[in-house]
Design an enzyme around this catalytic site. Structure first.
Site, mmCIF file in Angstrom:
data_model
loop_
_atom_site.group_PDB
_atom_site.id
_atom_site.type_symbol
_atom_site.label_atom_id
_atom_site.label_comp_id
_atom_site.label_asym_id
_atom_site.label_seq_id
_atom_site.Cartn_x
_atom_site.Cartn_y
_atom_site.Cartn_z
ATOM 1 N NE ARG A 260 49.346 46.538 44.014
ATOM 2 C CZ ARG A 260 48.165 45.919 44.087
ATOM 3 N NH1 ARG A 260 48.107 44.593 44.047
ATOM 4 N NH2 ARG A 260 47.058 46.615 44.229
ATOM 5 N NE ARG A 275 52.609 37.632 40.880
ATOM 6 C CZ ARG A 275 51.608 37.676 41.756
ATOM 7 N NH1 ARG A 275 51.573 38.618 42.666
ATOM 8 N NH2 ARG A 275 50.648 36.762 41.732
ATOM 9 C CB SER A 350 40.590 42.103 45.366
ATOM 10 O OG SER A 350 40.542 41.448 46.608
ATOM 11 N NE ARG A 389 46.731 40.225 37.553
ATOM 12 C CZ ARG A 389 46.858 39.619 38.738
ATOM 13 N NH1 ARG A 389 45.773 39.170 39.371
ATOM 14 N NH2 ARG A 389 48.045 39.468 39.282
#
Length: 425
Positions: A260, A275, A350, A389
């Site tokens: 990303r 991140r 998510s 994570r």
RNA sequence: GGAGAGAUGGCCGAGUAGGUCGAAGGCGCUCGCCUGCUAAGCGAGUAUACUGGGAAACCGGUAUCGAGGGUUCGAAUCCCUCUCUCUCCGCCA
């Protein structure tokens, strides 16, 4: 992508519900564009019908000198058709381009709200541990144990890249294997190992394109993109296919790295692994019957939560509000793991129901019965889990006063029976 | 990277001096018949999208033979570009 007929017939409702996302989607041009398109279509198709009929007549006449009149006439009709078709093509291009930028309509069950502050906490699991010392953030733990090397990651590539070393690298790999084994062995997902680069069609199918190209890494020389999540290749496995109703639900899991750009997140989470431009993730993807997608979302969420329960990491589940759900989603639950080093919950998964939004873009359909007409499936996906994570959560939750980190029981078989990561000798 | 071959319906596979081809034939599948069971046999049906009409069943129009463009009154068939697959050579984990 929304159903064009659904928009046409429920314009006010669609507009009102999209408004709850906070993004201003203006559907006012739609009705006009759509009306013009249908009018033009009528016109050109009538001419085509005429041409087909007359051409058929011409074909049956042996002596073509007798039909020179018709041929000349049809030559003109064809020219008209060409002009109208061109006009139509432009209109349809506009309409399609517009529709591709319209986000999904949130589910009626999605709480209405503007920002993440309006998200709804739906559950908490596990006790937040207390320490007889001040818990450290994972970047300090990782550097002290010499298992995470942020400086060399930056040297090799740049900011937001990290080198894992020794037990750190092994722990990451152990987590990947543990998650895949759990989802394939206990939750009955089929493992996939897809390409890590995909083409433009795939990115459009799941909704990353055309709107979010800036978030993606694009190759030079070929029109391929590094995947930002396994959702993209795995959902597109069935792009353009008609599945059999009896094969649903299809449940796939895949490990992939994710890439990303993180454009616009300058200064956010600059320290540590939270991140990164490249991170590992095990993804869960389902293709389901439209009637069952809500229930399938619950089970997918539970499958993801199970990873944290087995690792004994405290977490909570949050249902995202209309202002916070992603572009393609109609309903989303985030799993947030407790990070004592930062004294907060952080997103680790998510899980979303996309309804038929992605299926319509990507043309993923099914037939209920052999002869019934194809319908769009519903697609779902969720992280199961973000591996980096999860490693962060283990370092922070399982840290000891002496600086070592206890390895959760379920991971030990994957770590050569190592029980803790201690000070580098 | 070089040379060549190919891409047709759920699958296999015809169709290349343009029209009668949405597309033969076979397989598969669905329904019915027949059959002591099974197998075989017989008959009918069996693409998708958009669009018009209709409450609906359904009826009509248009498009689609890898994708896009061109020639033509008319293209699965001719021309151009692209993509993908296969074979051989080179290179390579």
């Amino acid at each position: 992508m929304l159903d064009i007929r659904y928009i046409r017939e429920n314009l006010e409702e669609v507009e009102a519900r999209l408004k709850t996302r906070g993004s201003g989607v203006d559907l006012s041009g739609f009705r006009e564009l759509d009306g013009r398109r249908r009018g033009l279509l009528q016109e050109t198709e009538t001419l085509k019908a005429l041409r087909n009929r007359v051409s058929d007549e011409i074909s049956r006449v042996k002596d073509k000198s007798q039909v020179q009149g018709q041929i000349a006439e049809m030559r003109e009709v064809s020219q008209n058709i060409k002009a109208l078709d061109e006009e139509l093509r432009l209109l349809e291009e506009q309409l399609a381009a517009f529709l591709l930028t319209v986000p999904n309509v949130p589910s009626v069950q999605t709480p209405v709200g503007a920002t993440e502050a309006d998200n709804r906490e739906v559950k908490r699991w596990g006790d937040i541990p207390s320490y007889g010392f001040t818990p450290k953030p994972h970047w300090e733990i990782g550097e002290a144990l010499d298992i995470l090397d942020f400086e060399r990651g930056a040297k090799l590539t740049g900011a937001r890249f990290t080198l894992y070393k020794g037990a750190g690298a092994r722990l990451e790999r152990a987590l990947i294997n543990f998650m895949l084994d759990l989802h394939t062995g206990r939750h009955n997902y089929i493992e996939m190992l897809p390409p890590f680069m995909v083409n433009r069609e795939s990115m459009t199918g799941t909704g990353q394109l055309p709107k979010f190209e800036d978030d993606l890494f694009h190759m030079e020389g070929v029109d391929y993109f590094l995947i930002p999540t396994a959702e993209v290749p795995v959902t597109n496995i069935h792009r353009g296919e008609i599945l059999r109703g009896k094969d649903l639900p299809l449940a796939y899991t895949a490990y992939t790295p994710c890439f990303r750009r993180e454009a616009g997140s300058y200064g956010k989470d600059t320290r540590g692994l939270i991140r990164q431009h490249q991170f590992n993730k095990v993804e869960l993807v389902k293709f389901v019957h439209p009637a069952h997608s809500d229930g399938e979302l619950e089970s997918l969420l539970d499958n993801a939560e199970e990873v944290l329960r087995l690792l004994d990491l405290p977490y909570r589940v949050v249902e995202l509000c209309t202002g916070d759900i992603g572009f393609s989603a109609r309903r989303t639950f985030d799993i947030e793991v407790w990070l004592p080093g930062q004294n907060t919950y952080r997103e680790i998964s998510s899980c979303s129901n996309f309804g038929d939004f992605q299926a319509r873009r990507a043309g993923i359909r099914f037939r209920e019965e052999e002869k019934s007409k194809p319908e769009f499936v519903h697609t779902l996906n969720g992280s199961g889990l973000a591996v980096g994570r999860t490693l962060v959560a283990i370092l922070e939750n399982c840290q000891q006063a002496d600086g070592s980190v206890l390895i959760p029981d379920v991971l030990r078989p994957y770590m050569g029976d190592m029980a803790k990561i201690g000070q580098a000798g």
